[in-house]
Design an enzyme around this catalytic site. Structure first.
Site, PDB file in Angstrom:
ATOM      1  N   LYS A   1       0.850  -1.205   0.000  1.00  0.00           N
ATOM      2  CA  LYS A   1       0.000   0.000   0.000  1.00  0.00           C
ATOM      3  C   LYS A   1       0.876   1.242   0.000  1.00  0.00           C
ATOM      4  O   LYS A   1       0.637   2.192  -0.749  1.00  0.00           O
ATOM      5  CB  LYS A   1      -0.934  -0.015   1.232  1.00  0.00           C
ATOM      6  CG  LYS A   1      -2.053  -1.030   1.088  1.00  0.00           C
ATOM      7  CD  LYS A   1      -2.795  -1.285   2.391  1.00  0.00           C
ATOM      8  CE  LYS A   1      -3.804  -2.418   2.182  1.00  0.00           C
ATOM      9  NZ  LYS A   1      -4.367  -2.957   3.401  1.00  0.00           N
TER      10      LYS A   1
ATOM     11  N   GLN B   1      -4.909  -1.859   9.644  1.00  0.00           N
ATOM     12  CA  GLN B   1      -4.740  -3.167   8.996  1.00  0.00           C
ATOM     13  C   GLN B   1      -5.272  -4.276   9.907  1.00  0.00           C
ATOM     14  O   GLN B   1      -4.928  -4.345  11.096  1.00  0.00           O
ATOM     15  CB  GLN B   1      -3.255  -3.388   8.666  1.00  0.00           C
ATOM     16  CG  GLN B   1      -2.966  -4.640   7.870  1.00  0.00           C
ATOM     17  CD  GLN B   1      -3.492  -4.594   6.423  1.00  0.00           C
ATOM     18  OE1 GLN B   1      -3.685  -3.532   5.854  1.00  0.00           O
ATOM     19  NE2 GLN B   1      -3.733  -5.749   5.852  1.00  0.00           N
TER      20      GLN B   1
ATOM     21  N   ASP C   1     -11.568   2.236   4.056  1.00  0.00           N
ATOM     22  CA  ASP C   1     -11.982   0.821   3.976  1.00  0.00           C
ATOM     23  C   ASP C   1     -13.482   0.703   3.711  1.00  0.00           C
ATOM     24  O   ASP C   1     -13.961  -0.363   3.314  1.00  0.00           O
ATOM     25  CB  ASP C   1     -11.703   0.121   5.321  1.00  0.00           C
ATOM     26  CG  ASP C   1     -10.437  -0.734   5.297  1.00  0.00           C
ATOM     27  OD1 ASP C   1     -10.121  -1.290   4.232  1.00  0.00           O
ATOM     28  OD2 ASP C   1      -9.796  -0.842   6.356  1.00  0.00           O
TER      29      ASP C   1
HETATM   30  N1  GUN Z   1      -6.617  -7.056   5.968  1.00  0.00           N
HETATM   31  C1  GUN Z   1      -6.830  -7.781   4.839  1.00  0.00           C
HETATM   32  N2  GUN Z   1      -7.638  -7.096   3.979  1.00  0.00           N
HETATM   33  C2  GUN Z   1      -7.923  -5.916   4.582  1.00  0.00           C
HETATM   34  C3  GUN Z   1      -8.704  -4.789   4.195  1.00  0.00           C
HETATM   35  O1  GUN Z   1      -9.308  -4.728   3.126  1.00  0.00           O
HETATM   36  N3  GUN Z   1      -8.755  -3.766   5.103  1.00  0.00           N
HETATM   37  C4  GUN Z   1      -8.106  -3.822   6.294  1.00  0.00           C
HETATM   38  N4  GUN Z   1      -8.225  -2.764   7.110  1.00  0.00           N
HETATM   39  N5  GUN Z   1      -7.388  -4.856   6.689  1.00  0.00           N
HETATM   40  C5  GUN Z   1      -7.286  -5.894   5.831  1.00  0.00           C
END
Ligand code: GUN
Length: 289
Positions: free
Chosen positions: A54, A98, A123
């Site tokens: 990211k 996360q 998200d």
């Molecule tokens: N962990 C795995 N996929 C995601 C996601 O889409 N958002 C978040 N916050 N954590 C994740």
């Protein structure tokens, strides 16, 4: 017949090009560079890789990226205080915590995620954004299902009036996927682990979305000839082998179009996170101008 391959990198590239244009517009109109803060708590190796991806994607495209790494033993209150600081930080337009969180914070996950300002919730997990999606108001939409929809749109696949079947009812994929397809006038059925006669239902689908988390769950006999099959599953079956929820080799012989794993909708998830960060910045700028 062999299905048309819907490759994630093609569509992710198109989405990123639009994000680039919007970044330029935000710079010239409001003089800002959107910022994304990602908080990671603990040492989960997969999460570390996702967060690094990211961060790299933000830097490549020109979004300010701040990664906050907190130790495994960090307390809930410390994490909440960090989120509060980011909610007020004018350089930050998107906040992502996360998941998964360490075990000692699991029972506070809802409180933690809901403490993110809905305006910065890239998200799309906050109840305010979930509600807005359900009633068709502009909102921040969860990245994975949003990526699936963008892929269908960019590939020119008609949803209006089509039968869509979603396998899986999670808050992150299945339920938002239902709303997104419904908003595009598909007739949508959501199937799950208690569904009876699953194959009978899935074999009526013009668009079949698999978000189950079981390798090879969708077999050839479950798919209508010519259907569009979107595989959201990412299942690790060996040290370095990832497969989806769809038995790709068999299903590609009956489907009209299909996404591979890896190389399918997974690549769109980060592209949509970049999109959501820019969208959050646009909405924040508009509401304060
Ligand atoms: N962990 C795995 N996929 C995601 C996601 O889409 N958002 C978040 N916050 N954590 C994740």
């Amino acid at each position: 017949m062999t299905a048309k391959l819907l490759e994630g990198k093609v569509f992710a590239g198109q989405i990123k090009e639009t994000v680039r244009q919007e970044l330029t517009a935000l710079k010239s109109e409001y003089g800002i560079t959107p910022g994304l803060a990602v908080i990671i708590v603990g040492e989960n190796p997969a999460s570390r890789v996702y967060v690094a991806n990211k961060h790299r994607s933000c830097e490549e495209i020109g979004i300010y990226s701040k990664v906050i790494t907190l130790a495994e033993h960090t307390g809930k209150d410390e994490l909440l205080a960090e989120i509060m600081r980011l909610n007020l930080d004018e350089r930050i337009h998107g906040i992502l915590v996360q998941l998964p969180l360490p075990d000692h914070m699991k029972n506070a996950e809802k409180e933690i995620m809901n403490s993110i300002s809905p305006a910065k919730d890239v998200d799309g997990f906050h109840p305010v954004n979930v509600g807005k999606l359900a009633i068709g108001e502009e909102s921040l939409v969860p990245c994975t299902p949003y990526g699936c929809i963008k892929m269908l749109e960019l590939a020119g696949i008609e949803m209006n009036g089509k039968r869509a079947v979603v396998i899986g009812r999670s808050n992150i994929v299945g339920k938002p996927m239902f709303h997104l397809l419904l908003a595009r006038n598909a007739t949508v059925t959501v199937c799950h682990s208690r569904t009876h006669n699953l194959a009978e239902i899935t074999s009526q689908a013009d668009i079949l979305v698999a978000a189950v988390g079981k390798p090879g769950f969708v077999t050839k006999d479950m798919v209508k000839s010519g259907a569009v099959v979107i595989d959201v599953g990412i299942n690790r079956i060996a040290e370095k082998k990832l497969v989806g929820d769809v038995d790709f080799q068999a299903v590609k012989e009956v489907a009209g179009a299909i996404t591979p794993v890896p190389g399918g909708v997974g690549l769109l998830t980060i592209a949509m996170l970049l999109h959501n960060t820019v969208k959050a910045a646009q909405m924040i700028c508009k509401s304060s101008s």
